[in-house]
Scaffold this motif. Structure first.
Motif, mmCIF file in Angstrom:
data_model
loop_
_atom_site.group_PDB
_atom_site.id
_atom_site.type_symbol
_atom_site.label_atom_id
_atom_site.label_comp_id
_atom_site.label_asym_id
_atom_site.label_seq_id
_atom_site.Cartn_x
_atom_site.Cartn_y
_atom_site.Cartn_z
ATOM 1 N N PRO A 275 0.813 -1.202 0.112
ATOM 2 C CA PRO A 275 0.139 -0.101 0.118
ATOM 3 C C PRO A 275 0.779 1.392 -0.135
ATOM 4 O O PRO A 275 0.298 2.349 -0.581
ATOM 5 C CB PRO A 275 -0.939 -0.020 1.342
ATOM 6 N N ALA A 276 1.902 1.147 0.644
ATOM 7 C CA ALA A 276 2.868 2.394 0.423
ATOM 8 C C ALA A 276 3.639 2.629 -0.738
ATOM 9 O O ALA A 276 3.561 3.679 -1.321
ATOM 10 C CB ALA A 276 4.012 2.029 1.473
ATOM 11 N N SER B 247 1.987 6.056 -3.853
ATOM 12 C CA SER B 247 2.893 6.987 -4.424
ATOM 13 C C SER B 247 2.715 7.196 -5.867
ATOM 14 O O SER B 247 3.136 7.545 -6.758
ATOM 15 C CB SER B 247 4.463 6.783 -4.214
ATOM 16 N N LEU B 248 1.792 6.069 -6.338
ATOM 17 C CA LEU B 248 1.342 5.978 -7.966
ATOM 18 C C LEU B 248 0.113 5.980 -8.236
ATOM 19 O O LEU B 248 -0.438 6.187 -9.296
ATOM 20 C CB LEU B 248 1.762 4.186 -8.134
ATOM 21 N N ALA B 249 -0.767 6.011 -7.281
ATOM 22 C CA ALA B 249 -2.210 5.933 -7.652
ATOM 23 C C ALA B 249 -2.932 6.617 -6.337
ATOM 24 O O ALA B 249 -2.305 7.295 -5.508
ATOM 25 C CB ALA B 249 -2.775 4.575 -7.760
ATOM 26 N N GLY B 250 -4.473 6.410 -6.732
ATOM 27 C CA GLY B 250 -5.051 7.441 -5.725
ATOM 28 C C GLY B 250 -5.603 7.037 -4.475
ATOM 29 O O GLY B 250 -5.036 5.627 -4.099
ATOM 30 N N THR B 251 -6.515 7.339 -3.779
ATOM 31 C CA THR B 251 -6.713 6.980 -2.463
ATOM 32 C C THR B 251 -7.623 5.401 -2.462
ATOM 33 O O THR B 251 -7.222 4.633 -1.745
ATOM 34 C CB THR B 251 -7.804 7.961 -1.836
ATOM 35 N N ARG B 252 -8.468 5.451 -3.291
ATOM 36 C CA ARG B 252 -9.249 4.238 -3.513
ATOM 37 C C ARG B 252 -8.390 2.737 -3.926
ATOM 38 O O ARG B 252 -8.812 2.025 -3.235
ATOM 39 C CB ARG B 252 -10.355 4.443 -4.590
ATOM 40 N N THR C 106 -5.041 2.582 -3.241
ATOM 41 C CA THR C 106 -4.378 2.447 -2.042
ATOM 42 C C THR C 106 -5.029 1.597 -1.030
ATOM 43 O O THR C 106 -4.724 0.831 -0.504
ATOM 44 C CB THR C 106 -4.097 3.846 -1.681
ATOM 45 N N ALA C 107 -6.407 2.053 -0.836
ATOM 46 C CA ALA C 107 -7.282 1.427 0.305
ATOM 47 C C ALA C 107 -7.655 0.139 -0.019
ATOM 48 O O ALA C 107 -7.394 -0.909 0.684
ATOM 49 C CB ALA C 107 -8.653 2.075 0.349
#
Length: 359
Positions: free
Chosen positions: A32-33, A37-42, A44-45
């Motif tokens: 997730p870290a 750095s590569l994508a958005g919040t969704r 990442t979640a």
């Protein structure tokens, strides 16, 4: 984006096949870290949830799901993933706000420094603006081109004493006065007087006197080029002289009767004079600010604009401007320390303006 998923699978497989006293599950937080750095919040979640689920799966398969050590690992990973998602959300909001601010700033700057038309009257125009301020499209340099009330084109190029975003207010004074007066003023001297009056009356209201309490003034060069004939005139108010390019020959048009910069103080009418010069079809004018000729190389040498222009083939304003631009950046070898503006104007034969008739 396949990398975080591959990491989850690889770490999960390794954790299953390593000895029981070696725990690789906490390394799942890398997924997730990296996603943050590569994508958005969704996304990442989603990757964070997959990482937690993978650790739960490992614990269930090796029979340690209910042990204190595994529960602590799962809880720690859950907290770290949640924190990563939260920080990504905050960063995303900040990026959106910054993007909107940049969009507003860029629009404002384009309105102030309205790009000159590629052709105006019998003139072809090419221009370049380099701001010393990061993320800025305009600073303390200015230029504009407009049509006079008669068959002529008027041009202004100027330089505020400061540079960067702090000088935009003063630059806007001259640009606004020029656009208003270029059609209304009967003569070039009347236009220069209108510019000087606007700066003298309003400069203290728009200047950054808090950070720069010194005297504020603006150097400028104002020209009038008639559509017919070869006689043009200019008024130089403390600005670097333009270059006249005629058949590979470069002439520096020094003013015989220069005026002080705008905002210094009103001159009596009898002291105001224009300088006449010949500008005929096929010739080009190179107007510039001191940020060009005062640009230094790493060896502290100034950029020799007149010499370099004389060495370029006179193929047109766009090509000439492109050559100057590339050589100037190569000469500096680093970031600009002052704003720089260049305006190249070519006088084309007036018959080029006539459109062919269709029958």
């Amino acid at each position: 984006m396949a990398i975080p998923l591959v990491l989850i699978v690889a770490i999960t497989a390794l954790d299953l096949y390593t000895p029981a006293d070696v725990h690789l599950g906490p390394l799942l937080v890398i997924a997730p870290a990296l996603t943050a750095s590569l994508a958005g919040t969704r996304l990442t979640a989603l990757v964070g949830a997959l990482a937690v689920a993978a650790l739960v799966l490992v614990a269930a398969l090796d029979g340690t799901l209910t042990t204190a050590n595994r529960l602590a690992q799962i809880l720690a990973l859950l907290v770290l993933c949640a924190l990563t998602v939260f920080l990504r959300y905050v960063t995303e909001r900040r990026d959106r706000a910054l993007s909107r601010a940049r969009s507003v700033a860029a629009t404002t700057q384009r309105v102030l420094l309205r790009p000159p038309p590629r052709r105006i009257g019998p003139m072809r125009v090419a221009w370049l603006y380099l701001s010393a301020e990061d993320e800025a499209e305009i600073g303390g340099d200015l230029f504009a081109v407009g049509r006079a009330g008669h068959a002529a084109t008027r041009v202004v190029i100027g330089d505020v004493r400061g540079h960067g975003l702090a000088a935009i207010g003063e630059a806007s004074l001259v640009l606004s006065a020029f656009r208003e007066g270029t059609h209304r003023c009967a003569s070039l001297l009347d236009l220069v007087a209108a510019l000087d009056d606007s700066v003298s009356r309003n400069v203290e209201d728009v200047a950054d006197t808090k950070h720069d309490p010194g005297e504020h003034f603006i150097t400028c060069l104002v020209l009038e080029i008639p559509d017919e004939g070869s006689g043009a005139e200019m008024v130089n108010c403390g600005h670097p002289p333009p270059l006249l390019v005629t058949d590979q020959q470069v002439t520096v048009l020094h003013a015989r009767r220069p005026l002080p910069p705008l905002g210094i103080g009103e001159l009596p009418a009898e002291a105001r004079r224009t300088d006449l010069f010949t500008f005929q079809a096929g010739d080009m004018l190179v107007l510039y600010t001191d940020g060009v000729i005062e640009a230094r190389s790493p060896a502290r040498a100034f950029y020799p604009l007149a010499e370099r222009v004389a060495s370029f083939p006179a193929t047109g304003p766009d090509d000439l401007l492109d050559r100057i631009h590339r050589e100037l950046l190569a000469h500096i070898g680093g970031p600009l320390v002052d704003d720089a503006a260049i305006l190249v104007i070519e006088h084309t034969p007036s018959h080029h303006l006539l459109r062919p008739r269709t029958h």
